[in-house]
Design an enzyme around this catalytic site. Structure first.
Site, PDB file in Angstrom:
ATOM      1  N   LYS A 196       0.639  -1.182   0.006  1.00  0.00           N
ATOM      2  CA  LYS A 196      -0.070  -0.483  -0.330  1.00  0.00           C
ATOM      3  C   LYS A 196       0.738   1.118  -0.027  1.00  0.00           C
ATOM      4  O   LYS A 196       1.695   1.294   0.763  1.00  0.00           O
ATOM      5  CB  LYS A 196      -0.636   0.163   1.390  1.00  0.00           C
ATOM      6  N   ARG A 206     -10.818   9.927   1.560  1.00  0.00           N
ATOM      7  CA  ARG A 206     -10.835  10.398   2.924  1.00  0.00           C
ATOM      8  C   ARG A 206     -11.524  11.830   2.636  1.00  0.00           C
ATOM      9  O   ARG A 206     -12.466  12.404   3.471  1.00  0.00           O
ATOM     10  CB  ARG A 206      -9.256  11.207   2.925  1.00  0.00           C
ATOM     11  N   LYS A 218       1.353  10.544   5.528  1.00  0.00           N
ATOM     12  CA  LYS A 218       1.380   8.819   5.913  1.00  0.00           C
ATOM     13  C   LYS A 218       2.381   8.176   5.418  1.00  0.00           C
ATOM     14  O   LYS A 218       2.183   6.828   5.746  1.00  0.00           O
ATOM     15  CB  LYS A 218       0.221   7.916   5.380  1.00  0.00           C
ATOM     16  N   GLU A 234       7.646  -7.233   1.585  1.00  0.00           N
ATOM     17  CA  GLU A 234       5.765  -6.533   2.598  1.00  0.00           C
ATOM     18  C   GLU A 234       5.875  -8.257   1.896  1.00  0.00           C
ATOM     19  O   GLU A 234       4.679  -8.698   2.701  1.00  0.00           O
ATOM     20  CB  GLU A 234       5.467  -5.494   2.088  1.00  0.00           C
ATOM     21  N   LYS A 249      -1.732  -1.951  -3.808  1.00  0.00           N
ATOM     22  CA  LYS A 249      -3.168  -0.285  -3.892  1.00  0.00           C
ATOM     23  C   LYS A 249      -2.093   1.172  -3.763  1.00  0.00           C
ATOM     24  O   LYS A 249      -0.997   0.692  -2.689  1.00  0.00           O
ATOM     25  CB  LYS A 249      -3.491  -0.937  -1.943  1.00  0.00           C
ATOM     26  N   SER A 275     -10.115   5.496  -4.943  1.00  0.00           N
ATOM     27  CA  SER A 275     -11.203   6.744  -5.568  1.00  0.00           C
ATOM     28  C   SER A 275     -10.377   7.137  -6.535  1.00  0.00           C
ATOM     29  O   SER A 275     -11.410   7.932  -7.427  1.00  0.00           O
ATOM     30  CB  SER A 275     -11.721   6.710  -3.626  1.00  0.00           C
ATOM     31  N   TYR A 314     -14.658   0.666  -6.839  1.00  0.00           N
ATOM     32  CA  TYR A 314     -16.059   1.347  -7.108  1.00  0.00           C
ATOM     33  C   TYR A 314     -16.621   1.444  -8.619  1.00  0.00           C
ATOM     34  O   TYR A 314     -18.290   1.558  -8.530  1.00  0.00           O
ATOM     35  CB  TYR A 314     -15.657   3.270  -7.047  1.00  0.00           C
TER      36      TYR A 314
HETATM   37  C1  PBG Z   1      -7.698   3.318   4.849  1.00  0.00           C
HETATM   38  C2  PBG Z   1      -7.796   3.445   3.841  1.00  0.00           C
HETATM   39  C3  PBG Z   1      -8.069   4.434   2.718  1.00  0.00           C
HETATM   40  C4  PBG Z   1      -8.222   3.272   1.594  1.00  0.00           C
HETATM   41  C5  PBG Z   1      -8.758   2.303   1.781  1.00  0.00           C
HETATM   42  N1  PBG Z   1      -8.452   2.181   3.710  1.00  0.00           N
HETATM   43  C6  PBG Z   1      -6.878   5.134   3.089  1.00  0.00           C
HETATM   44  C7  PBG Z   1      -6.063   6.045   3.200  1.00  0.00           C
HETATM   45  O1  PBG Z   1      -5.164   5.370   3.721  1.00  0.00           O
HETATM   46  O2  PBG Z   1      -5.545   7.111   3.539  1.00  0.00           O
HETATM   47  C8  PBG Z   1      -8.422   4.059   0.192  1.00  0.00           C
HETATM   48  C9  PBG Z   1      -9.487   3.896  -0.632  1.00  0.00           C
HETATM   49  C10 PBG Z   1      -9.587   4.337  -1.780  1.00  0.00           C
HETATM   50  O3  PBG Z   1      -8.868   5.422  -2.357  1.00  0.00           O
HETATM   51  O4  PBG Z   1     -10.434   4.446  -2.411  1.00  0.00           O
HETATM   52  N2  PBG Z   1      -6.364   3.358   5.792  1.00  0.00           N
END
Ligand code: PBG
Length: 325
Positions: A196, A206, A218, A234, A249, A275, A314
């Protein structure tokens, strides 16, 4: 010329004979957002056609997806601001909105698989995936693990079939696996967010959950997007710690990472078409700049070609409708 690749593209029948990859609704997981209340269907500005749904609408949406062949959903709760605390204790409250929604879904649609997200950000007043040291601002790894484990067990109790640790703390898969097993949930799968990345593509998500970090970013836990070999590291850890499925991701800018994990591991690979990727397609389509339907199927097929067995997207509902025809 005795070699003419175009012969194999001569017409749709021939193209179907030689087609290397297949996309079906059974490969898709639909992420859904849940909120408090009833009869609520609140638009998300940066994610056209996605909504925050109260439980009654959530069940309706899940039923429609199920009937279209999308049989796993990933649930994300929008938590009321007043319930967010530095220790994110609402995350394992059996009566939180996430768990109430899971129970209601299981009762209404027992055959729908439910995936729960394991990370503290929707419940944290700091908006981080782990516990923040109030003095230094550091994201504390080991104290976060305890909360994540409690959260996983609480979700399993509420009916989650799969838990998806998206927090990127070190050692979380092992700790969650042990906690689940000790609580009698050895059949609950772990789909680890293995690779991720710290990404700008999470922006619209968010917005949807009001979960952006209050301070900082992050980058001390999510991966640097310049790295690919690190994803293998990982993956080896998640595999050794007991993950059942490895996820990459975001998706589209990381197809190379999907391919590497697929070649490196014998576990199934998932891709999260996030997203921001969704928002780009929607924005272009709304402007008449791209054909949404064709673009969506092409993108989702490209994940399959890169090696993804599973795609969180989505676009799941639209894609399932199109694939049905
Ligand atoms: C939470 C999480 C996130 C997403 C899924 N779980 C956001 C982040 O890490 O800030 C993002 C999903 C998306 O953007 O569609 N940890």
């Amino acid at each position: 010329m005795n070699i003419r690749p175009r012969r194999n593209r001569k017409n749709e029948v021939i193209r179907s004979l030689v087609r290397e990859n297949y996309l079906g609704p059974e490969h898709l997981i639909a992420p859904l957002f849940v909120i408090e209340g009833s009869n609520q269907k609140v638009a998300i500005k940066s994610m056209p056609d996605c909504f925050r749904l109260s439980v009654d609408h959530l069940i309706k949406e899940a039923q429609e997806l199920f009937d279209l062949g999308v049989r796993t959903i990933a649930l994300f709760p929008a938590v009321e601001e007043k319930l967010k605390t530095p220790d994110a204790r609402e995350a394992y409250n059996p009566e939180n909105i996430n768990h109430r929604a899971m129970r209601a879904l299981k009762e209404a649609l027992p055959e729908m698989m439910i995936m729960g997200d394991i990370a503290l950000d929707p419940y944290s007043s700091d908006g981080h995936d782990g516990i923040v040291d109030p003095k230094t601002g550091e994201i504390l790894n080991d104290p976060s693990l305890e909360v994540l484990a409690k959260m996983a067990v609480a979700q399993a109790r509420a009916g989650a079939d799969i838990v998806g640790p998206s927090d990127m703390m070190d050692g979380r898969v092992a700790v969650i696996r042990r906690a689940l097993d000790e609580a009698g949930f050895s059949n609950v799968l772990i789909m680890s967010y293995t690779a991720k990345y710290a990404s700008a593509f999470y922006g619209p998500f968010r917005d949807a959950l009001d979960s952006a970090p209050k301070k900082g970013d992050k980058k001390t836990y999510q991966m640097d997007y310049a790295n690919a070999r690190e994803a293998l590291r990982e993956a080896e850890l998640d595999e050794a710690e007991g993950a059942d499925i490895l996820m990459v991701k975001p998706g589209l800018p990381y197809l190379d990472v999907i391919l590497r994990l697929k070649e490196h591991s014998t576990l199934p690979i998932a891709a999260y078409n996030v997203s921001g990727e969704y928002a780009m397609v929607k924005a272009a389509a709304q402007n008449g700049w791209m054909d949404e339907k064709k673009t969506v199927i092409e993108i989702l097929t490209s994940f399959r070609r890169a090696g993804a067995d599973i795609i969180l997207t989505y676009h799941a509902k639209l894609a399932a409708q199109l694939l049905r025809k």
